[in-house]
Design a protein around this motif. Structure first.
Motif, short mmCIF file in Angstrom:
data_model
loop_
_atom_site.label_atom_id
_atom_site.label_comp_id
_atom_site.label_asym_id
_atom_site.label_seq_id
_atom_site.Cartn_x
_atom_site.Cartn_y
_atom_site.Cartn_z
N ALA A 72 34.91 22.45 29.40
CA ALA A 72 35.02 23.50 28.39
C ALA A 72 35.48 24.83 28.99
O ALA A 72 36.30 25.54 28.39
N VAL A 73 34.97 25.18 30.18
CA VAL A 73 35.32 26.45 30.81
C VAL A 73 36.35 26.27 31.91
O VAL A 73 37.39 26.94 31.92
N ASN A 74 36.09 25.34 32.84
CA ASN A 74 37.05 25.19 33.95
C ASN A 74 38.39 24.63 33.49
O ASN A 74 39.41 24.80 34.15
N GLY A 75 38.42 23.95 32.33
CA GLY A 75 39.69 23.50 31.79
C GLY A 75 40.60 24.66 31.43
O GLY A 75 41.82 24.59 31.58
N GLU A 76 39.99 25.76 30.95
CA GLU A 76 40.78 26.96 30.64
C GLU A 76 41.35 27.59 31.92
O GLU A 76 42.48 28.08 31.94
N TYR A 77 40.55 27.57 32.99
CA TYR A 77 41.05 28.08 34.26
C TYR A 77 42.22 27.24 34.79
O TYR A 77 43.23 27.77 35.25
N ASN A 78 42.07 25.92 34.71
CA ASN A 78 43.11 25.04 35.24
C ASN A 78 44.39 25.13 34.44
O ASN A 78 45.48 24.95 34.98
N ARG A 79 44.28 25.36 33.15
CA ARG A 79 45.48 25.53 32.31
C ARG A 79 46.01 26.96 32.34
O ARG A 79 47.00 27.26 31.67
N ARG A 80 45.30 27.84 33.05
CA ARG A 80 45.66 29.26 33.17
C ARG A 80 45.73 29.94 31.80
O ARG A 80 46.60 30.76 31.54
N THR A 81 44.79 29.59 30.95
CA THR A 81 44.74 30.19 29.62
C THR A 81 43.52 31.09 29.42
O THR A 81 43.40 31.72 28.38
N MET A 82 42.63 31.14 30.41
CA MET A 82 41.42 31.93 30.25
C MET A 82 41.74 33.41 30.09
O MET A 82 41.19 34.10 29.21
N SER A 83 42.62 33.94 30.94
CA SER A 83 42.96 35.36 30.86
C SER A 83 43.68 35.67 29.55
O SER A 83 43.50 36.76 28.98
N ARG A 84 44.48 34.74 29.05
CA ARG A 84 45.16 34.97 27.76
C ARG A 84 44.16 35.02 26.61
O ARG A 84 44.29 35.84 25.69
N ILE A 85 43.17 34.14 26.66
CA ILE A 85 42.17 34.13 25.59
C ILE A 85 41.37 35.42 25.60
O ILE A 85 41.17 36.06 24.55
N LEU A 86 40.93 35.84 26.79
CA LEU A 86 40.08 37.03 26.87
C LEU A 86 40.88 38.32 26.73
O LEU A 86 40.28 39.40 26.62
N SER A 87 42.21 38.24 26.76
CA SER A 87 43.01 39.43 26.49
C SER A 87 43.03 39.77 25.00
O SER A 87 43.39 40.88 24.61
N GLN A 88 42.59 38.81 24.17
CA GLN A 88 42.46 39.06 22.74
C GLN A 88 41.19 39.88 22.49
O GLN A 88 40.30 39.95 23.34
N PRO A 89 41.09 40.50 21.32
CA PRO A 89 39.89 41.32 21.04
C PRO A 89 38.65 40.48 20.74
O PRO A 89 38.12 40.48 19.63
N ILE A 90 38.20 39.71 21.73
CA ILE A 90 36.97 38.93 21.61
C ILE A 90 36.13 39.16 22.86
O ILE A 90 36.64 39.59 23.89
N TYR A 91 34.86 38.90 22.77
CA TYR A 91 33.95 39.09 23.89
C TYR A 91 33.78 37.78 24.65
O TYR A 91 33.99 36.69 24.11
N ARG A 92 33.33 37.91 25.90
CA ARG A 92 33.08 36.71 26.70
C ARG A 92 32.00 35.83 26.10
O ARG A 92 32.13 34.61 26.09
N ASP A 93 30.94 36.46 25.61
CA ASP A 93 29.86 35.66 25.05
C ASP A 93 30.31 34.92 23.80
O ASP A 93 29.83 33.82 23.51
N ALA A 94 31.27 35.49 23.06
CA ALA A 94 31.79 34.79 21.88
C ALA A 94 32.58 33.55 22.29
O ALA A 94 32.52 32.51 21.62
N LEU A 95 33.30 33.64 23.42
CA LEU A 95 34.05 32.48 23.90
C LEU A 95 33.10 31.34 24.28
O LEU A 95 33.29 30.20 23.85
N LEU A 96 32.07 31.67 25.07
CA LEU A 96 31.15 30.62 25.51
C LEU A 96 30.34 30.07 24.33
O LEU A 96 30.12 28.86 24.24
#
Length: 295
Positions: A72-96
């Motif tokens: 769920a989390v490391n898959g975003e890192y491997n696809r290099r999409t984590m920074s793109r997701i968190l660049s949107q107006p959302i919080y980290r806790d909302a993502l998790l």
């Protein structure tokens, strides 16, 4: 919901449930009109070589939770999409929280669908509707199963947060599941014999050792789930620990307990499952909040 992983998990659960219920219906048809809890027997009756539906769920729900959360989390890192997701107006806790609640919602939909299918098959084959007591126990069964699956989903999410490789997080979650499911029943008596040795001149020390062994065994979610299902789906269950002869005075052996009494009996186990789910998710939340995310 449309991924191949979700389709495979759903197909696996439906096939195993259909096999278990088919065997159970053949066993309990002869007791129609005699047993007041036929729909509960659908979940607990087994026919060789198939185990009962509850036994299937106890084995499959951890695998489903791990399958939905190990990347769920490391898959975003491997696809290099984590920074793109968190660049949107959302919080980290909302993502998790979205990752966790999304997986929990999927499992909940599967469980409710299965329960409705089983109830429908029971009505068609047995010719009787479930009673109000059976419906209440069925709802409690769904809540407990969802909490049990949520524990392993949170465990998979935790390892997905700790390890950057999905294969490593999946292996760590499966290893923990194997230890707590297959080997914990052998480890608990050994630990109890170390922490509470038996004095041959004091019989109460043997009782204390058994109580310690039960307490250690209940550190496993599998033990908590099994005890909860025993009290919920077998209304004649009056205790989940040691019983002395003096405690049985005045009790009608074999008489079913009301739903409220069974709920009081399983409340510590159900609270333990929910608390374990929240605790593991909180640890994953703290670790994820402290991680550095780079573009």
């Amino acid at each position: 919901m449309t991924s191949a992983r979700m389709h495979l998990v759903t197909l696996l659960i439906i096939l195993t449930a259909a096999g278990a219920i088919y065997g159970a219906i053949g066993q309990i048809k002869s007791s129609v009109g005699q047993d007041p809890f036929l729909f509960l027997r659908l979940l607990t009756t087994s026919q060789q070589p198939l185990p009962s539906f509850v036994a299937f769920l106890g084995f499959l729900l951890p695998l489903v939770g791990i399958a939905l959360g190990f990347d769920a989390v490391n898959g975003e890192y491997n696809r290099r999409t984590m920074s793109r997701i968190l660049s949107q107006p959302i919080y980290r806790d909302a993502l998790l929280a979205g990752k966790f609640l999304g997986g929990l919602t999927v499992i909940g939909i599967c469980l409710v669908t299965l329960w409705l299918l089983i109830t429908g098959m029971g009505i068609l084959t047995l010719g009787l509707p479930p009673s109000g007591e059976e419906i209440l126990r069925g709802i409690a069964f769904l809540i407990t199963s969802l909490a049990y699956a949520g524990v392993w989903l949170a465990v998979a999410l935790l390892f997905s947060t700790i390890f950057r490789s999905p294969a490593t997080s999946a292996l760590a979650a499966l290893t923990l599941w194997l230890v707590l499911t297959l080997f914990w029943g052998m480890i608990a008596p050994l630990l109890a014999s170390l922490f509470a040795p038996v004095n041959p001149y004091d019989p109460m020390t043997a009782v204390h050792q058994v109580e310690v062994a039960h307490a250690i065994a209940r550190l496993s979610p599998n033990t908590l789930y099994g005890e909860t299902m025993l009290a919920l789906l077998n209304p004649a269950t009056r205790t989940l620990g040691l019983v002395f002869v003096s405690q049985l005075e005045g009790a009608v052996i074999g008489a079913p307990l009301p739903f409220g009494q069974s709920l009081l009996l399983i409340w510590p186990q159900l609270s333990g499952l929910i608390a374990a789910m929240i605790l593991v998710y909180t640890i994953a939340y703290v670790i994820f909040q402290r991680q550095e995310i780079r573009a």
